[in-house]
Design a protein around this motif. Sequence first.
Motif, PDB file in Angstrom:
ATOM      1  N   ASP A 159       0.830  -1.193   0.000  1.00 53.29           N
ATOM      2  CA  ASP A 159       0.000   0.000   0.000  1.00 53.29           C
ATOM      3  C   ASP A 159       0.870   1.251   0.000  1.00 53.29           C
ATOM      4  O   ASP A 159       2.094   1.181  -0.195  1.00 53.29           O
ATOM      5  CB  ASP A 159      -0.976  -0.031   1.177  1.00 53.29           C
ATOM      6  N   ALA A 160       0.256   2.398   0.233  1.00 49.75           N
ATOM      7  CA  ALA A 160       0.996   3.655   0.170  1.00 49.75           C
ATOM      8  C   ALA A 160       2.151   3.694   1.161  1.00 49.75           C
ATOM      9  O   ALA A 160       3.222   4.250   0.875  1.00 49.75           O
ATOM     10  CB  ALA A 160       0.048   4.826   0.418  1.00 49.75           C
ATOM     11  N   CYS A 264       3.057  16.422   6.864  1.00 54.88           N
ATOM     12  CA  CYS A 264       2.563  16.041   5.535  1.00 54.88           C
ATOM     13  C   CYS A 264       1.767  14.761   5.716  1.00 54.88           C
ATOM     14  O   CYS A 264       2.339  13.678   5.893  1.00 54.88           O
ATOM     15  CB  CYS A 264       3.718  15.822   4.563  1.00 54.88           C
ATOM     16  N   SER A 265       0.459  14.882   5.670  1.00 57.97           N
ATOM     17  CA  SER A 265      -0.419  13.776   6.025  1.00 57.97           C
ATOM     18  C   SER A 265      -1.176  13.252   4.810  1.00 57.97           C
ATOM     19  O   SER A 265      -1.499  14.010   3.884  1.00 57.97           O
ATOM     20  CB  SER A 265      -1.409  14.232   7.102  1.00 57.97           C
ATOM     21  N   SER A 266      -1.470  11.965   4.829  1.00 58.54           N
ATOM     22  CA  SER A 266      -2.284  11.372   3.765  1.00 58.54           C
ATOM     23  C   SER A 266      -3.765  11.613   3.992  1.00 58.54           C
ATOM     24  O   SER A 266      -4.578  11.380   3.099  1.00 58.54           O
ATOM     25  CB  SER A 266      -2.020   9.868   3.680  1.00 58.54           C
ATOM     26  N   ALA A 312      11.155  23.602  10.747  1.00 61.99           N
ATOM     27  CA  ALA A 312      12.296  23.107  11.509  1.00 61.99           C
ATOM     28  C   ALA A 312      12.437  21.596  11.408  1.00 61.99           C
ATOM     29  O   ALA A 312      13.528  21.041  11.549  1.00 61.99           O
ATOM     30  CB  ALA A 312      12.147  23.513  12.972  1.00 61.99           C
ATOM     31  N   ALA A 313      11.319  20.916  11.186  1.00 60.68           N
ATOM     32  CA  ALA A 313      11.288  19.467  11.017  1.00 60.68           C
ATOM     33  C   ALA A 313       9.984  19.127  10.327  1.00 60.68           C
ATOM     34  O   ALA A 313       9.053  19.949  10.271  1.00 60.68           O
ATOM     35  CB  ALA A 313      11.387  18.752  12.369  1.00 60.68           C
ATOM     36  N   ALA A 314       9.904  17.923   9.772  1.00 59.68           N
ATOM     37  CA  ALA A 314       8.694  17.530   9.050  1.00 59.68           C
ATOM     38  C   ALA A 314       8.395  16.055   9.296  1.00 59.68           C
ATOM     39  O   ALA A 314       9.291  15.209   9.198  1.00 59.68           O
ATOM     40  CB  ALA A 314       8.856  17.791   7.553  1.00 59.68           C
ATOM     41  N   ASN A 315       7.151  15.779   9.624  1.00 59.32           N
ATOM     42  CA  ASN A 315       6.674  14.409   9.767  1.00 59.32           C
ATOM     43  C   ASN A 315       5.819  14.047   8.562  1.00 59.32           C
ATOM     44  O   ASN A 315       5.005  14.852   8.094  1.00 59.32           O
ATOM     45  CB  ASN A 315       5.832  14.249  11.036  1.00 59.32           C
ATOM     46  N   VAL A 316       5.981  12.840   8.064  1.00 60.60           N
ATOM     47  CA  VAL A 316       5.147  12.304   6.991  1.00 60.60           C
ATOM     48  C   VAL A 316       4.333  11.165   7.574  1.00 60.60           C
ATOM     49  O   VAL A 316       4.896  10.181   8.076  1.00 60.60           O
ATOM     50  CB  VAL A 316       5.996  11.811   5.802  1.00 60.60           C
ATOM     51  N   SER A 317       3.013  11.296   7.523  1.00 59.56           N
ATOM     52  CA  SER A 317       2.109  10.312   8.121  1.00 59.56           C
ATOM     53  C   SER A 317       1.272   9.648   7.039  1.00 59.56           C
ATOM     54  O   SER A 317       0.613  10.329   6.249  1.00 59.56           O
ATOM     55  CB  SER A 317       1.191  11.002   9.144  1.00 59.56           C
ATOM     56  N   ILE A 318       1.313   8.311   7.003  1.00 56.41           N
ATOM     57  CA  ILE A 318       0.535   7.539   6.034  1.00 56.41           C
ATOM     58  C   ILE A 318      -0.535   6.764   6.802  1.00 56.41           C
ATOM     59  O   ILE A 318      -0.234   5.843   7.561  1.00 56.41           O
ATOM     60  CB  ILE A 318       1.404   6.549   5.229  1.00 56.41           C
ATOM     61  N   SER A 322      -5.177   3.067   3.637  1.00 54.23           N
ATOM     62  CA  SER A 322      -4.111   2.078   3.497  1.00 54.23           C
ATOM     63  C   SER A 322      -4.263   0.955   4.517  1.00 54.23           C
ATOM     64  O   SER A 322      -5.075   1.011   5.432  1.00 54.23           O
ATOM     65  CB  SER A 322      -2.745   2.762   3.660  1.00 54.23           C
ATOM     66  N   LEU A 323      -3.466  -0.071   4.358  1.00 57.11           N
ATOM     67  CA  LEU A 323      -3.546  -1.241   5.233  1.00 57.11           C
ATOM     68  C   LEU A 323      -2.687  -1.091   6.475  1.00 57.11           C
ATOM     69  O   LEU A 323      -2.708  -1.955   7.339  1.00 57.11           O
ATOM     70  CB  LEU A 323      -3.110  -2.487   4.454  1.00 57.11           C
ATOM     71  N   GLN A 324      -1.937  -0.008   6.568  1.00 54.47           N
ATOM     72  CA  GLN A 324      -1.027   0.152   7.686  1.00 54.47           C
ATOM     73  C   GLN A 324      -0.902   1.630   8.049  1.00 54.47           C
ATOM     74  O   GLN A 324      -1.218   2.507   7.243  1.00 54.47           O
ATOM     75  CB  GLN A 324       0.357  -0.397   7.328  1.00 54.47           C
ATOM     76  N   ALA A 325      -0.470   1.865   9.271  1.00 55.85           N
ATOM     77  CA  ALA A 325      -0.127   3.213   9.709  1.00 55.85           C
ATOM     78  C   ALA A 325       1.376   3.246   9.920  1.00 55.85           C
ATOM     79  O   ALA A 325       1.937   2.426  10.648  1.00 55.85           O
ATOM     80  CB  ALA A 325      -0.861   3.559  11.000  1.00 55.85           C
TER      81      ALA A 325
END
Length: 342
Positions: A159-160, A264-266, A312-318, A322-325
């Motif tokens: 998945d993503a 940055c979130s899905s 200052a920082a960046a989180n990417v959340s999937i 999708s089938l997973q976090a």
Amino acid sequence: MSRVFVHGQGAVSPAGWGVPVLRAALEKQRPLPVQSLARTGWDEPLPVRVVPPPAVRPAFMAHPRMRRASPMTHYAVGAALEALGSDAELIRSGNLRLGIVTCTLAGGLSYSRRFYQEVLQSPASASPMIFPETVFNSSASHLAAYLDSSAINYSLVGDAGTFLQGLAVAADWLETDLAEACVVIGMEETDWTAADALRLFDKRAIHSAGAGALYLANRPRAGALVELAAVTDSFAATRTLGRHEAARRMRAQLPVGAPGELLCSSERDHPAWKDWQGRELTPTETLGQAFAAAAAWQCVAACDALQRSECAAANVSITGASLQAIAARFVNPHPPTTQEQT
């Protein structure tokens, strides 16, 4: 995980070819136009966001391996070459061992559908020439051939969130010296079969296509202002562990966050991030849902914002359908001092 730095990024999306047009589209925060895609056997077309043709035909498309390649391969190679920049010549000359990780959910659907459609209509005349493009590893193979690279090469199907797993795989290769540098690519292409399947899970989602790439190495370089600080564990959504709880456990493995950071979130306003104090960006709202490519765009947008000192920082959340976090965190390895900030 040893220290891993982002040396470059690339993107091909419904916004166009290149990171600058991706950035411009996301800055406007307006959904890109939607086109209609015919659906075999149905009168009603499906809404999609397609990748526009490049303004100038890229030179790599004239390569023998690219002439019959799927659109997904063109997107993947375009994004990878943008990320690699001038280092592509080091790979060709044998002076840099490049690991390649490609990530996809659906794969080369347009040729797969065409091939099996031909098989059903007339098995004797189904073209064997397009069969290689139905193989999930075809894009990684074409890129390696174009770069004359014989180093380690993986294709991940999932998945993503698989794109973030690809970053973890690349980090492991760098730590164990299986490669001196790695390019990780998330890629998808548009087809009515994927657009139709997506609507079964999320009727509001608009299917799209393209690719995103990050170029990683375990050594810093001048101007490299982004470091991959962490990739969380993957928490599968099951009957006993719902999507929200899976996302909550993923979030618990990351720092709390601060107002100057970017998410940055899905999926916008996900309960797992309800206390987020910084800026939030949801690329799928602008570009559409492109599975592994969409996750790659999130990472490219996060790294681009860091390089431009926008956070200052960046989180990417999937999360989402999708089938997973799973999540990743990027930071500036050399944050400005208080005096520099003033």
